[in-house]
Design a protein around this motif. Structure first.
Motif, short mmCIF file in Angstrom:
data_model
loop_
_atom_site.label_atom_id
_atom_site.label_comp_id
_atom_site.label_asym_id
_atom_site.label_seq_id
_atom_site.Cartn_x
_atom_site.Cartn_y
_atom_site.Cartn_z
N LEU A 21 -10.37 21.17 -3.66
CA LEU A 21 -10.08 21.94 -2.45
C LEU A 21 -9.54 21.05 -1.35
O LEU A 21 -8.60 21.41 -0.63
N GLY A 22 -10.13 19.85 -1.21
CA GLY A 22 -9.68 18.92 -0.18
C GLY A 22 -8.27 18.42 -0.41
O GLY A 22 -7.47 18.31 0.53
N ILE A 23 -7.95 18.10 -1.66
CA ILE A 23 -6.59 17.65 -1.98
C ILE A 23 -5.58 18.73 -1.66
O ILE A 23 -4.53 18.47 -1.06
N ILE A 52 -8.40 29.67 -3.70
CA ILE A 52 -9.10 28.82 -2.73
C ILE A 52 -10.44 29.44 -2.35
O ILE A 52 -11.48 28.76 -2.34
N LEU A 53 -10.44 30.71 -2.05
CA LEU A 53 -11.68 31.38 -1.65
C LEU A 53 -12.72 31.33 -2.76
O LEU A 53 -13.90 31.04 -2.52
N ALA A 59 -17.98 26.12 -5.32
CA ALA A 59 -18.43 24.82 -4.84
C ALA A 59 -19.70 24.97 -4.01
O ALA A 59 -20.59 24.10 -4.06
N CYS A 60 -19.82 26.05 -3.26
CA CYS A 60 -21.05 26.30 -2.48
C CYS A 60 -22.24 26.49 -3.42
O CYS A 60 -23.32 25.93 -3.18
N VAL A 61 -22.05 27.28 -4.47
CA VAL A 61 -23.13 27.49 -5.44
C VAL A 61 -23.58 26.17 -6.04
O VAL A 61 -24.78 25.86 -6.11
N LEU A 62 -22.64 25.36 -6.47
CA LEU A 62 -22.96 24.08 -7.10
C LEU A 62 -23.63 23.12 -6.12
O LEU A 62 -24.53 22.37 -6.48
N THR A 63 -23.19 23.17 -4.87
CA THR A 63 -23.79 22.31 -3.85
C THR A 63 -25.24 22.70 -3.61
O THR A 63 -26.13 21.83 -3.55
N ALA A 114 -4.55 18.84 -8.09
CA ALA A 114 -5.26 19.93 -7.41
C ALA A 114 -5.20 21.21 -8.24
O ALA A 114 -6.19 21.93 -8.39
N ASN A 115 -4.00 21.49 -8.77
CA ASN A 115 -3.82 22.68 -9.60
C ASN A 115 -4.74 22.68 -10.82
O ASN A 115 -5.36 23.69 -11.15
N GLU A 116 -4.79 21.54 -11.48
CA GLU A 116 -5.62 21.44 -12.68
C GLU A 116 -7.09 21.64 -12.34
O GLU A 116 -7.81 22.34 -13.06
N ILE A 117 -7.55 21.02 -11.27
CA ILE A 117 -8.96 21.14 -10.89
C ILE A 117 -9.31 22.59 -10.55
O ILE A 117 -10.31 23.14 -11.03
N LEU A 118 -8.48 23.22 -9.72
CA LEU A 118 -8.81 24.55 -9.21
C LEU A 118 -8.58 25.67 -10.20
O LEU A 118 -9.31 26.68 -10.18
N HIS A 119 -7.57 25.51 -11.08
CA HIS A 119 -7.22 26.61 -11.98
C HIS A 119 -7.70 26.43 -13.42
O HIS A 119 -7.84 27.43 -14.14
#
Length: 214
Positions: A21-23, A52-53, A59-63, A114-119
């Motif tokens: 998300l940061g990238i 993104i949403l 990420a919130c759940v994992l945190t 970023a694409n690979e991580i998020l998708h």
């Protein structure tokens, strides 16, 4: 030790999710700055994407799963019906990208990462988190009605935003190019896929819950 290891693993997954998300945010803001466009507009554009949403929610759940402390946020996000709904959404993110968007462009460098991580990466990893860490046997079909509110509200938002700004986050919901009829057909197809994934998640949850209770 097992609980501690699980917390550490969730922390690593959370770091990976926030990194993606940061990238992506850095790339969006950098592009806006280089073109002399508004940074605020870049933030609004960034958060107009379902990807993104949904990754932010995951990420919130994992945190929270990695945090030993108790909080209202943790209590909410770690409820099985909430985490499961987010799992459904992120599976749809990965499937929709692979089926509808991947062939439309060839990102490189940090954008590719970023694409690979998020998708690709986070949908798989969060699904594994759901499979191994979220308590089973607590979901009901009625939960699907609550989960569906998320994509419906998102669709209403992007239609309103697109009407006001003339910009749509995804080509398959671009009213200016497709018209409302085809846009609603496309959105209906994605919603049907969302419900199908949700039904599978509920069925798997009920099955694994019944197996463990025997």
């Amino acid at each position: 030790m097992r609980v501690l290891s699980r917390h550490r693993l969730c922390l690593l997954l959370a770091i990976l999710g926030w990194s993606g998300l940061g990238i992506q945010l850095e790339l969006v803001l950098l592009a806006r700055w280089e073109s002399g466009a508004s940074v605020v507009g870049g933030l609004l554009s960034y958060f107009s994407f379902f990807t993104i949403l949904t990754n932010t929610l995951a990420a919130c759940v994992l945190t929270y799963a990695a945090d030993n402390r108790t909080s209202k946020g943790k209590t909410f996000f770690l409820q099985p019906w909430v985490s499961s709904g987010i799992a459904v959404s992120i599976v749809v993110v990965g499937a929709a990208y692979s089926l509808l968007l991947r062939q439309l462009w060839q990102p490189e460098g940090l954008q590719w990462l970023a694409n690979e991580i998020l998708h690709d990466v986070m949908p798989v990893l969060f699904t594994l988190y759901w499979w191994f860490c979220v308590p089973k046997g607590l979901l009901r079909v009625r939960h699907i009605g609550l989960w569906v509110l998320y994509p419906l509200l998102y669709f209403a938002y992007i239609l309103l935003r697109g009407h006001l700004l003339g910009v749509y986050p995804y080509p398959f919901v671009d009213v200016e190019k497709l018209g409302y009829a085809l846009t609603f057909i496309n959105a209906g197809g994605i919603l049907a896929g969302f419900v199908a994934v949700a039904l599978v998640v509920v069925a798997v949850d009920r099955y694994r819950g019944s197996v463990r209770s025997r």
